[in-house]
Write an enzyme that holds these catalytic residues in place. Structure first.
Site, short mmCIF file in Angstrom:
data_model
loop_
_atom_site.label_atom_id
_atom_site.label_comp_id
_atom_site.label_asym_id
_atom_site.label_seq_id
_atom_site.Cartn_x
_atom_site.Cartn_y
_atom_site.Cartn_z
N CYS A 184 0.82 -1.22 0.00
CA CYS A 184 0.00 0.00 0.00
C CYS A 184 0.85 1.26 0.00
O CYS A 184 0.63 2.17 -0.82
CB CYS A 184 -0.96 -0.01 1.17
SG CYS A 184 -0.21 -0.39 2.77
N TYR A 185 1.83 1.35 0.89
CA TYR A 185 2.72 2.52 0.88
C TYR A 185 3.42 2.67 -0.48
O TYR A 185 3.45 3.77 -1.05
CB TYR A 185 3.76 2.42 1.98
CG TYR A 185 3.33 2.85 3.36
CD1 TYR A 185 2.78 4.12 3.58
CD2 TYR A 185 3.49 2.01 4.45
CE1 TYR A 185 2.39 4.53 4.86
CE2 TYR A 185 3.11 2.41 5.73
CZ TYR A 185 2.56 3.66 5.93
OH TYR A 185 2.19 4.06 7.19
#
Length: 335
Positions: free
Chosen positions: A146-147
């Site tokens: 996600c990051y």
């Protein structure tokens, strides 16, 4: 109709994936697994979830599906991927097991030897917009973290443009608590998170760092160095990354914006905000969008980038990848 199986359906990502696929016009969910809650249904675990019986992973009928999604811990995902691929089933992995191309790097960051290093070369890194030409017909897809998704999508236009960027790029990123997963941890209990805002794994500590740096190297062989600073927000979902990029020569926002507009003009899930607008979590929650804002502060480009960590940062991007793999409309089930 594509028949799909979901391993690890009771995690936050797995449940989000079930909800997306239940509405997908071309997919039927044939089975869902849970090691700890087999025998129950997904709606027993999440009252708002669809009714779906949960079975043990070892009982999963690979012969009944064409694709499996792995929402499993690292190492366990790779072992399941080997079983699925041997059975001729396409694998969309949402763990970290196939994101890194180097087995030694994996061992250094995940504290164990890779269970299937022979598969690393063939895994497609599924940042969909970047990997679209590699995805059709792929048998193994590694869905990005996600990051990394929130950071790489806004950096891709800059790094491929060969602009005079100086080191370091700073990515100051904040995530909702669902990014830590469903397993209870002391630092993510309500009483620890509520009315608080905390950095964690500052420096070269977060496991997403080598993944981000690997992709930056694909974008440009002499990519600048990166400082990645993750933080935990007291909200359920969403990631907001503020990225600072400096240049060795004078450059204006009017010169920079065309690199973004040209690359993302026809992308259904990447949105460049009008000049002067800043990105917020409200732009993206419960959607598969990445929304990007650009601002100049002197000679520094300040990028604000937001995604929903459970959707574009996980389940939604996995479905987007599956759509491209199987040659159906990329937006199916996601809009």
């Amino acid at each position: 109709m594509i028949k799909a199986g979901i391993f690890g359906a009771t995690g936050y990502t797995g449940c989000e994936l079930v909800k997306i696929l239940q509405k997908h016009p071309h997919v039927h969910v044939a089975f869902a697994t849970s090691q700890s809650l087999a025998g129950q249904t997904l709606s027993d675990v999440y009252p708002q979830a669809p009714y779906l019986p949960l079975i043990l992973g070892e009982a999963a009928p690979f012969e009944a599906v064409e694709v499996v999604f792995l929402c499993l811990p690292h190492a366990a995902a790779a072992e399941t991927a080997v079983r699925a691929l041997t059975a001729g089933v396409t694998v969309i992995d949402l763990s970290a097991d196939f994101r890194l191309k180097d087995a030694d790097t994996y061992a250094n960051w995940y504290d164990k030897q890779h269970p299937a290093p022979h598969l690393l070369a063939e895994a497609v890194y599924g940042l969909t917009e970047f990997a679209r030409e590699q995805l059709p017909g792929a048998k193994l897809v590694a869905t990005p973290g996600c990051y990394p998704t929130s950071i790489l999508l806004p950096l891709w236009p800059l790094l491929t443009a060969n602009l005079p960027i100086t080191s370091p790029i700073i990515a100051d990123a904040k995530s909702g608590t669902s990014g830590a997963g469903r397993t209870p941890k002391a630092g993510t209990h309500f009483i620890q998170v509520h009315n608080n805002f905390a950095p964690y794994k500052i420096g070269r500590s977060h496991r997403h760092l080598p993944e981000i740096e690997q992709a930056m190297g694909w974008f440009h062989p002499d990519a600048p160095s990166l400082i990645f600073s993750p933080h935990l927000l007291p909200v359920e979902r969403g990631i907001l990354s503020t990225i600072y990029v400096n240049f060795s020569e004078q450059i204006t926002l009017e010169e920079i914006r065309p690199y973004f507009t040209q690359l993302y003009a026809n992308e259904p899930f990447v949105c460049l905000l009008p000049e002067g607008e800043l990105t917020t979590l409200a732009h993206v929650t419960h959607s598969n969008k990445c929304v990007i804002g650009l601002t100049m502060s002197g000679s520094t480009l300040v990028i604000t980038s937001a995604i929903d960590n459970l959707v574009k940062g996980a389940a939604g991007q996995a479905v987007q990848n599956m759509n491209v793999v199987f040659g159906i409309e990329e937006t199916a089930g996601l809009i």
